[in-house]
Each structure stands twice: as C-alpha cells, then as structure tokens.
Design a protein around this motif. Sequence first.
Motif, PDB file in Angstrom:
ATOM      1  N   LEU A   1       2.559  -0.867   7.795  1.00 32.59           N
ATOM      2  CA  LEU A   1       3.561   0.007   7.367  1.00 32.59           C
ATOM      3  C   LEU A   1       4.590  -0.320   6.654  1.00 32.59           C
ATOM      4  CD1 LEU A   1       3.283   1.984  10.966  1.00 32.59           C
ATOM      5  CD2 LEU A   1       2.079   2.707   8.669  1.00 32.59           C
ATOM      6  N   THR A   2       5.203   0.485   5.647  1.00 36.22           N
ATOM      7  CA  THR A   2       6.410   0.440   5.041  1.00 36.22           C
ATOM      8  C   THR A   2       7.504   0.843   5.986  1.00 36.22           C
ATOM      9  OG1 THR A   2       6.531   2.745   4.112  1.00 36.22           O
ATOM     10  CG2 THR A   2       5.397   0.897   2.731  1.00 36.22           C
ATOM     11  N   ASP A   3       8.655   0.346   5.991  1.00 36.22           N
ATOM     12  CA  ASP A   3       9.849   0.368   6.742  1.00 36.22           C
ATOM     13  C   ASP A   3      10.076   2.099   6.907  1.00 36.22           C
ATOM     14  OD1 ASP A   3      10.233  -2.195   7.056  1.00 36.22           O
ATOM     15  OD2 ASP A   3      11.954  -2.452   5.469  1.00 36.22           O
ATOM     16  N   SER A   4       9.871   2.815   5.731  1.00 34.71           N
ATOM     17  CA  SER A   4      10.286   4.382   6.009  1.00 34.71           C
ATOM     18  C   SER A   4       8.999   4.960   6.928  1.00 34.71           C
ATOM     19  CB  SER A   4      10.412   4.741   4.485  1.00 34.71           C
ATOM     20  OG  SER A   4       9.141   4.613   3.828  1.00 34.71           O
ATOM     21  N   ALA A   5       7.793   4.518   6.439  1.00 32.97           N
ATOM     22  CA  ALA A   5       6.627   4.938   7.358  1.00 32.97           C
ATOM     23  C   ALA A   5       6.848   4.578   8.748  1.00 32.97           C
ATOM     24  CB  ALA A   5       5.362   4.362   6.617  1.00 32.97           C
ATOM     25  N   LEU A   6       7.163   3.353   8.958  1.00 33.47           N
ATOM     26  CA  LEU A   6       7.303   2.897  10.450  1.00 33.47           C
ATOM     27  C   LEU A   6       8.158   3.891  11.015  1.00 33.47           C
ATOM     28  CD1 LEU A   6       6.422   0.482  12.172  1.00 33.47           C
ATOM     29  CD2 LEU A   6       8.229  -0.652  11.714  1.00 33.47           C
ATOM     30  N   LYS A   7       9.481   4.030  10.469  1.00 31.60           N
ATOM     31  CA  LYS A   7      10.580   4.903  11.006  1.00 31.60           C
ATOM     32  C   LYS A   7       9.814   6.342  11.413  1.00 31.60           C
ATOM     33  CE  LYS A   7      14.618   2.251   9.327  1.00 31.60           C
ATOM     34  NZ  LYS A   7      15.546   2.233   8.274  1.00 31.60           N
ATOM     35  N   ARG A   8       9.202   6.827  10.291  1.00 35.17           N
ATOM     36  CA  ARG A   8       8.603   8.171  10.608  1.00 35.17           C
ATOM     37  C   ARG A   8       7.792   8.320  11.807  1.00 35.17           C
ATOM     38  NH1 ARG A   8       8.538   8.178   4.894  1.00 35.17           N
ATOM     39  NH2 ARG A   8       6.271   7.742   4.861  1.00 35.17           N
ATOM     40  N   LYS A   9       6.815   7.227  11.888  1.00 34.85           N
ATOM     41  CA  LYS A   9       5.819   7.066  12.760  1.00 34.85           C
ATOM     42  C   LYS A   9       6.588   6.863  14.314  1.00 34.85           C
ATOM     43  CE  LYS A   9       1.553   6.367  14.338  1.00 34.85           C
ATOM     44  NZ  LYS A   9       0.585   7.339  14.634  1.00 34.85           N
ATOM     45  N   ALA A  10       7.614   6.242  14.280  1.00 35.60           N
ATOM     46  CA  ALA A  10       8.301   6.124  15.505  1.00 35.60           C
ATOM     47  C   ALA A  10       8.995   7.340  15.767  1.00 35.60           C
ATOM     48  CB  ALA A  10       9.609   4.978  15.393  1.00 35.60           C
ATOM     49  N   ALA A  11       9.529   7.971  15.135  1.00 32.43           N
ATOM     50  CA  ALA A  11      10.176   9.131  15.155  1.00 32.43           C
ATOM     51  C   ALA A  11       9.100  10.422  15.791  1.00 32.43           C
ATOM     52  CB  ALA A  11      11.065   9.985  14.123  1.00 32.43           C
ATOM     53  N   ALA A  12       8.075  10.248  15.126  1.00 33.16           N
ATOM     54  CA  ALA A  12       6.946  11.226  15.536  1.00 33.16           C
ATOM     55  C   ALA A  12       6.528  11.044  17.042  1.00 33.16           C
ATOM     56  CB  ALA A  12       5.670  11.313  14.592  1.00 33.16           C
ATOM     57  N   LEU A  13       6.368   9.517  17.155  1.00 35.42           N
ATOM     58  CA  LEU A  13       5.980   9.188  18.587  1.00 35.42           C
ATOM     59  C   LEU A  13       7.044   9.541  19.641  1.00 35.42           C
ATOM     60  CD1 LEU A  13       4.203   5.974  17.687  1.00 35.42           C
ATOM     61  CD2 LEU A  13       2.906   7.971  18.669  1.00 35.42           C
ATOM     62  N   ARG A  14       8.196   9.314  19.431  1.00 36.17           N
ATOM     63  CA  ARG A  14       9.288   9.489  20.321  1.00 36.17           C
ATOM     64  C   ARG A  14       9.440  11.123  20.568  1.00 36.17           C
ATOM     65  NH1 ARG A  14      14.982   6.912  18.771  1.00 36.17           N
ATOM     66  NH2 ARG A  14      15.496   7.945  20.941  1.00 36.17           N
ATOM     67  N   GLN A  15       9.115  11.921  19.690  1.00 36.37           N
ATOM     68  CA  GLN A  15       8.824  13.360  19.846  1.00 36.37           C
ATOM     69  C   GLN A  15       7.791  13.670  20.694  1.00 36.37           C
ATOM     70  OE1 GLN A  15       8.758  15.433  16.183  1.00 36.37           O
ATOM     71  NE2 GLN A  15      10.950  15.210  15.678  1.00 36.37           N
ATOM     72  N   GLN A  16       6.541  13.002  20.631  1.00 33.47           N
ATOM     73  CA  GLN A  16       5.638  13.240  21.264  1.00 33.47           C
ATOM     74  C   GLN A  16       5.653  12.764  22.807  1.00 33.47           C
ATOM     75  OE1 GLN A  16       1.955  11.159  20.239  1.00 33.47           O
ATOM     76  NE2 GLN A  16       0.712  12.211  21.819  1.00 33.47           N
ATOM     77  N   PHE A  17       6.456  11.777  22.883  1.00 28.78           N
ATOM     78  CA  PHE A  17       6.928  11.254  24.265  1.00 28.78           C
ATOM     79  C   PHE A  17       7.443  12.221  24.972  1.00 28.78           C
ATOM     80  CE2 PHE A  17       9.733   8.531  26.761  1.00 28.78           C
ATOM     81  CZ  PHE A  17       8.792   8.019  27.660  1.00 28.78           C
TER      82      PHE A  17
END
Length: 210
Positions: free
Chosen positions: A168-184
């Motif tokens: 993942l690119t840095d920006s994609a990684l941040k978006r994925k992490a943010a989405a997972l936090r919301q799911q969490f």
Amino acid sequence: MQLEEREKLEQDIQGLCKRGDLAGAVERALEGYGQEIMRLMASVLHDYERSRDAFSLFSENLLRGLSGFRWESSFRTWAYRLARNACYQVMHAPAGREQPVTMSKLPDAEIKPRSETRPWQRTSVKERFRALRESLEPQERMLLLLRVDQRLSWEEVARVMSEGEEPLTDSALKRKAAALRQQFQRIKTHLRSLAQEEGLIAEEDSSTHA
C-alpha cells in the motif's frame, strides 16, 4: 512476549535471512511466533482441525514467500497477514485437504479444541464476554484479535487486513487504517449492545469490553 524479546526475535529472523538461511529463519519464526499465530487461527476458525490445516498452509506460504519479503514492515506484521490469508483460504476450501509435511512444526502445546459448552451455559462473566466476541463474523474477530489481543498499531492492522499482493502507498495505508478504526468502533458498539441485552453491563455503562 515482551517488546525486547520481540525485537530480538525480529533481528534473529532477519539475520538468518541475510545469511541465506531461509529454513533456519522459518524455524526461528515458528518457534517465536507459532503459538500466538495458532491461537489467533483457533479463535478465528473455531475449529481445531481447520486451525491445524490453516497453520500448515501458513507454514508452507511462509517458506515459499520469505525470499521475496521486502522488510517494508516487521516480520510479525507480514506473518500475521499470511496467517489471515491462510485462515480465509481454509474457510473457503473443500474439506479433506491433504496435510503437508510441515505438520511436524505445529505448536501443539496449550492449543486445545474449544469447549462445546453453549454460551448461555457459561457462568463466568469473562467467558460470557468471550462468547459474545465469538459470535462475530470471522473478519470482525480477526480485527479485534489483531488490535486488542495482539496490540498491533492501526498501520500494522491495515497491512495485515489489506487485499492483494502489492504494498500500500502511504495514503492508501492511512485510508485503510481509518476505515478499520471506524469498523472497530462499530464492532465495539455492537458488542456493547449485546452485552446490555445479556445483562452483563448496565445500559448506562459506557465502558468498553471489546
């Protein structure tokens, strides 16, 4: 495992790889991380035999893919990603997969089949909370296990839970992490509602049990 022990383990594995001893690196990795990965698989799959099958597949993929590992994350994070993929492969595979030779490397100690006691028959409050977690979907259990039990950072969780082989690119990684936090957060809210229905916490209690 303490942080110092984990750092030493990571150094050992990387050192063996640099010397070209991939078999030794895999053996050291299974020795150091095998127990926690097997426990993760058992919690996600809820089936002792399928967990053993998933661990065998994980071991095969570990040996096959280690030479191409680019060390863009910790070895542990990459290993958890392989473990996640192995769990999902086993969940969608037909029954009766032949056991490979790596079965000899399985960490048998402390890994036992789960009790068949129904959730409502468990008297311990801790066990009842665990039963609520076990009622979640496998991917939701995986997310909780990675973040709460294994204490991976959100970036590490995002790497483990990402799809595809390309990094993942840095920006994609941040978006994925943010989405997972919301799911969490949604999972925690759902678990809190279930706990209230079971009478495990009062409705006004806002504490987290995930």
